[in-house]
Design a protein around this motif. Structure first.
Motif, PDB file in Angstrom:
ATOM      1  N   HIS A   1      -8.024   1.223   0.009  1.00 11.82           N
ATOM      2  CA  HIS A   1      -8.006   1.128  -1.367  1.00 11.82           C
ATOM      3  C   HIS A   1      -8.063   2.817  -1.998  1.00 11.82           C
TER       4      HIS A   1
ATOM      5  N   LYS B   1      -5.899   3.462  -7.552  1.00 11.67           N
ATOM      6  CA  LYS B   1      -5.935   2.731  -6.259  1.00 11.67           C
ATOM      7  C   LYS B   1      -4.260   2.778  -5.554  1.00 11.67           C
ATOM      8  N   ASP B   2      -3.649   2.743  -6.289  1.00  5.82           N
ATOM      9  CA  ASP B   2      -2.077   2.541  -5.855  1.00  5.82           C
ATOM     10  C   ASP B   2      -1.145   3.033  -7.150  1.00  5.82           C
TER      11      ASP B   2
ATOM     12  N   ASP C   1     -14.785   3.929  -7.358  1.00  2.16           N
ATOM     13  CA  ASP C   1     -13.811   4.462  -8.164  1.00  2.16           C
ATOM     14  C   ASP C   1     -14.227   5.748  -8.700  1.00  2.16           C
TER      15      ASP C   1
ATOM     16  N   ASP D   1       0.815  -1.122   0.163  1.00  2.00           N
ATOM     17  CA  ASP D   1       0.093  -0.246   0.033  1.00  2.00           C
ATOM     18  C   ASP D   1       0.978   1.141  -0.099  1.00  2.00           C
TER      19      ASP D   1
END
Lengths: 222, 165, 548
Positions: free
Chosen positions: C525, C111-112, C530, C25
């Motif tokens: 997340h 998200k990342d 989204d 993360d």
């Protein structure tokens, strides 16, 4: 936290933070290209070493490059060019889901890489035997006797060993990388939708070939 | 675009035809022969640029076809060219320095890249070398002498090497 | 946001040390960087205080004049370690690895980062590089060459140059991989609706920084490798005793290290754009110009490295060329500064801690940047090179620029990162100490340098101006202690906020970029759904902060 999930997110190898396989593939490709840029700048420092002494002291190269066996260098060039061809064919195969063909091409690539290293082994051991070493270890008296006009001959061999040594290290890393790809291919990890690691490996291997394409004439021939 | 989008990639990756790859392989092998042939001819100051030019053609073929640059977004070519531009700046500016130092420094006697001190001993040994001697003996004898020269070299250097010429 | 979700965030959703050490993360990785990078800052600061205490009086007080059996810690080692630790272990990673890692993906609505496992690898590579450097410092012979490792001293010094430079070599890879990750993330992972010109300017700045990291750091890698080869094998590239050229080392070294200073400042400027826009509650003036100027600075930064070498003996021609190009970099920098000032005009300015740091940046960075232009002028650099003027210049840009911006960014995003509000009163108190301490420490150094005090000298007794030097040095040392107190105050109230601070709302400052649209701290997340980008990051005239 695993980077891949097996939920209704699509292809089993689609990582959780990507929307679709194409995005993942494009990211992998761009990432590998950026890494190749770093390798170009990394080797670039050695090419700078080469060019500076080439322009400031051309006699160094004329005299010292006679110590290098251009036939062996040429053989290595052909081997690497062929291995570039086989790795490109490997990618082409997996794009068409031809897993076995892909594996064969990858295996040939690795074999070519080993041939390259064996040839280099012979070259290096000949040098060590004659005392044609980089830096202050240089004690090739025959060379000094035959080429009294060349000053600081050890610098040519420093350039030679640094450039081919670093290149050889990258060949070894390439062997490990492609061997791992071969292993995964045999384990059915890749298919026509997911083959980004092989493409990345191919790009890396082509760069190794590219660098040698320049090293061969610059060190062995002129 | 939601994460449950399950439509396949509408973009099919470009699969290069076999004959293109074989053609490039052939061209590269021929160019390798050219590389060696061209190097047999002494072109003087043109040796380096000509060798670089042939190598660049080969490199271009590998990059454009094997690495797919000609089939991909132009962006990747720009990236590659950008890195080469910066590398060129590095080499060229360093050369601007190295090749033009004498312009205001003509009053200084020491040349750039004077020969290292420890060659004196080696050259004496080389001069004493008989050309008909076989390799095994000479290396055995001189190895001891060489290590002396070697250890002298590693004493801290107080002053720069004196000019040889 | 359901009630059940509001208590789960990226910090508490899994427990145990391994869930942190094996995390992918980006937010957790950012925090892990925060701990180690700020520890490095403390270590570098320790050496800084030692230096300032030594310089309090003309003769040697703390350090011996030369290394002896019992006292091998020399002043040369102190300033070398201060520089090397601060540059390689603190300032180069600082904003990109901490704030960049944390904020960049959230600002892009994704998200990342593109390669989460590579991100974790970067952190481990940093730790390994740091461990190697620490080994060289404490178990080897440390280093006394200056952080620049100039040959031929570095190739013949008895200190542990090889091990230290190898540690820095490893650290370089951490920087390169982080840069690669960010470039790919920005290119390929923006939320739907977010084009290049809907990204926050923080992202543009980090992107430009990442480009430099990718292109410049490999040259440092080969430089250090060749230095190790020269020291170990005598290959003859940098050491004149082996036929090499010591000025060539400087070319190799500064080809990286000048762009490196732009790696240091561009993220600071990136933070500045956010602070000014959000705390003035105004659309940023000249978005595209600021964005392009980041890339322009990155590009031009590669062309000017020789301005560190005007007195090295390089050719007159190249000195003129470098001096000329150096002046050009002032242009994009000034463009940013004027755009920030114009953004503030007619804005509703909140005079809170982040804004105070932003204002300080504009003053101290301008002083630093302008004095850089003085030094870029060939004629002025000849007498000023290797004096305290140079030391003051780079501390004004690095500390008065990057560190101030970092502090501003830390205070700006603290509520988002930890979900806690710090005490605004103590924030301002800390700021006063920092501002006062910083300027006392370093402004006096401009005068010291202009009067002739050389850098890297500990014993300045016996000069005609020793009395004058001593006065300014004492003023500077007192300033450095005030600065140190300021950092301690900040540490205390920030840690206190973690324990007993008020819970932070999702959007305490009224920002419009995507990180303010998610909870404080964010969920694992980043977003519960989204996100889609529907407006620009500074569209204060079109959108209200409550509606994002």
């Amino acid at each position: 936290m695993s980077a891949t999930t097996h939920d209704s997110h699509g292809h089993p190898r689609l990582a959780h933070h990507f929307f679709e396989m194409e995005q993942q593939h494009e990211c992998a490709k761009l990432g590998m290209w950026l890494f190749l840029l770093t390798e170009i700048l990394f080797f670039g420092g050695l090419f700078c070493f080469y060019f500076i002494w080439r322009i400031m002291d051309p006699e160094l190269f004329v005299g010292a490059s006679e110590m290098l066996n251009w036939k062996l260098g040429g053989l290595n060039t052909i081997v690497l060019i062929f291995s570039s061809f086989t790795v490109a064919m490997a990618i082409r195969s997996i794009q068409q889901n031809k897993r076995n063909a892909c594996a064969i091409y990858l295996a040939i690539t690795i074999a070519c890489a080993f041939v390259f290293l064996v040839v280099k082994y012979f070259e290096y051991s000949a040098k060590i035997g004659h005392g044609t070493l980089p830096g202050t270890s240089f004690h090739d008296l025959h060379f000094l006797a035959e080429h009294p006009e060349v000053k600081n001959p050890h610098i040519f061999f420093s350039i030679y060993f640094c450039m081919t040594g670093l290149h050889g290290f990258h060949v070894i890393c390439g062997i490990v990388y492609i061997a791992w790809l071969l292993y995964l291919t045999l384990k059915n990890r890749f298919d026509s939708e997911y083959y980004a690691p092989i493409e990345m490996g191919g790009l890396y291997w082509h760069l190794v070939d590219l660098i040698w394409i320049y090293l061969f004439p610059l060190l062995y021939l002129i | 675009m939601s994460s449950s989008n399950s439509t396949h990639d509408s973009h099919q990756p470009h699969i290069t035809p076999m004959w293109v790859y074989f053609g490039v392989l052939g061209a590269l092998l021929i160019l390798t022969v050219v590389t060696v042939a061209v190097a047999q001819v002494d072109l003087g100051p043109l040796n380096l640029p000509v060798a670089m030019a042939v190598a660049t053609v080969k490199a271009g073929l590998v990059a454009l076809i094997f690495m797919h640059l000609v089939f991909d977004h132009k962006f990747y070519i720009y990236l590659l060219l950008a890195s080469l531009v910066f590398l060129a700046v590095f080499v060229i500016f360093c050369l601007f320095d190295l090749t033009r130092r004498h312009e205001i420094r003509h009053e200084v006697a020491a040349p750039i890249h004077a020969e290292a001190e420890w060659y004196k001993e080696l050259r004496i040994q080389a001069a004493g070398l008989d050309h008909g001697e076989d390799h095994g003996d000479s290396h055995g004898d001189l190895h001891g002498a060489k290590t002396n020269a070697h250890s002298e070299k590693h004493a801290p250097v107080q002053t720069p090497a004196a000019p040889q010429h | 946001m359901s009630a059940a979700d509001s208590n789960t965030n990226y910090i508490n959703h899994t427990k145990g040390i391994m869930s942190w050490l094996l995390t992918v993360d980006h937010k957790r990785i950012g925090l892990m960087y925060m701990i180690v990078v700020l520890s490095a800052f403390a270590a570098g600061g320790f050496f800084a205080v030692a230096i300032r205490l030594e310089l309090f009086a003309p003769e040697m007080q703390i350090f011996p004049a030369a290394p002896t059996e019992g006292a091998s810690w020399t002043y040369n080692k102190a300033f070398t370690l201060h520089g090397a630790i601060m540059v390689f272990l603190f300032i180069i990673p600082s904003i990109p690895a901490i704030l960049g890692n944390f904020c960049l993906p959230i600002m892009l609505g994704t998200k990342d980062v593109a390669f989460p496992r590579l991100n974790l690898a970067s952190w481990y590579i940093y730790m390994i590089g740091a461990a190697i450097c620490l080994y060289a410092i404490f178990f080897g012979n440390s280093v006394d060459t200056g952080w620049t490792f100039y040959t031929p001293y570095s190739t013949s010094s008895s200190s542990s140059v090889t091990m230290m430079t190898f540690g820095v070599f490893v650290l370089g890879f951490s920087s390169i991989l982080t840069g690669m990750n960010f470039v790919v993330t920005v290119h390929k992972m923006r939320a739907p609706g977010m084009g290049w010109f809907e990204m926050p300017l923080f992202v543009w700045g980090i992107y430009a920084t990442a480009l430099i990291q990718i292109l410049a750091t490999p040259v440092l890698a080969i430089t250090l490798l060749l230095l190790i080869m020269e020291t170990t094998f005598g290959i003859g590239i940098f050491d004149p005793a082996n036929g090499g050229d010591p000025v060539l080392f400087q070319h190799f070294f500064w080809f990286y290290s000048h762009p490196a200073v732009y790696i240091m400042i561009l993220p600071g400027m990136a933070v500045m754009s956010e602070l000014i826009a959000v705390h003035s509650h105004r659309t940023i003036f000249g978005y595209k110009l600021i964005a392009y100027s980041s890339v322009a600075i990155a590009f031009l930064g590669f062309l000017v490295w020789g301005h560190h070498m005007f007195v090295s003996g390089q050719s007159e021609f190249i000195s003129l060329l470098f001096s000329f190009i150096t002046f050009l970099i002032g242009v994009p920098t000034a463009i940013k500064l004027f755009n920030w000032m114009t953004t503030m005009y007619l804005g509703q300015i909140s005079w809170n801690t982040p804004m105070l740091y932003a204002l300080c940046f504009m003053v101290t960075f301008t002083i630093g940047g302008l004095t850089g232009v003085f030094l870029g002028a060939l004629g002025m650099d000849i007498p000023l090179h290797d004096t305290y003027f140079v030391v003051a210049h780079f501390h004004y840009v690095m500390m008065g620029g990057t560190v101030i911006a970092f502090l501003g960014g830390l205070h700006h995003w603290w509520p988002k990162i930890f979900g806690k509000m710090y005490s605004e009163f103590w924030g301002k108190v800390g700021f006063v100490f920092i501002f006062l301490g910083f300027n006392m420490t370093f402004f006096s150094q401009f005068i010291l340098g202009q009067q002739g005090m050389p850098r890297r000298y500990a014993d300045y007794a016996g000069f005609e101006k020793t009395q004058l030097f001593e006065t300014y040095h004492q003023f500077s040392t007192v300033g450095s202690l005030i600065l140190a107190v300021g950092f301690i105050i900040i540490l205390i109230y920030l840690v206190h906020s973690l324990i007993a601070g008020k819970k932070a709302p999702a959007n305490p400052w009224g920002g419009l970029s995507m990180e303010w649209a998610t909870s404080s701290p964010p969920p694992a997340h980043n977003f519960l759904e989204d996100p889609v980008c529907k407006h620009g990051p500074y569209d204060y005239d079109k959108v209200r902060p409550e509606d994002i």
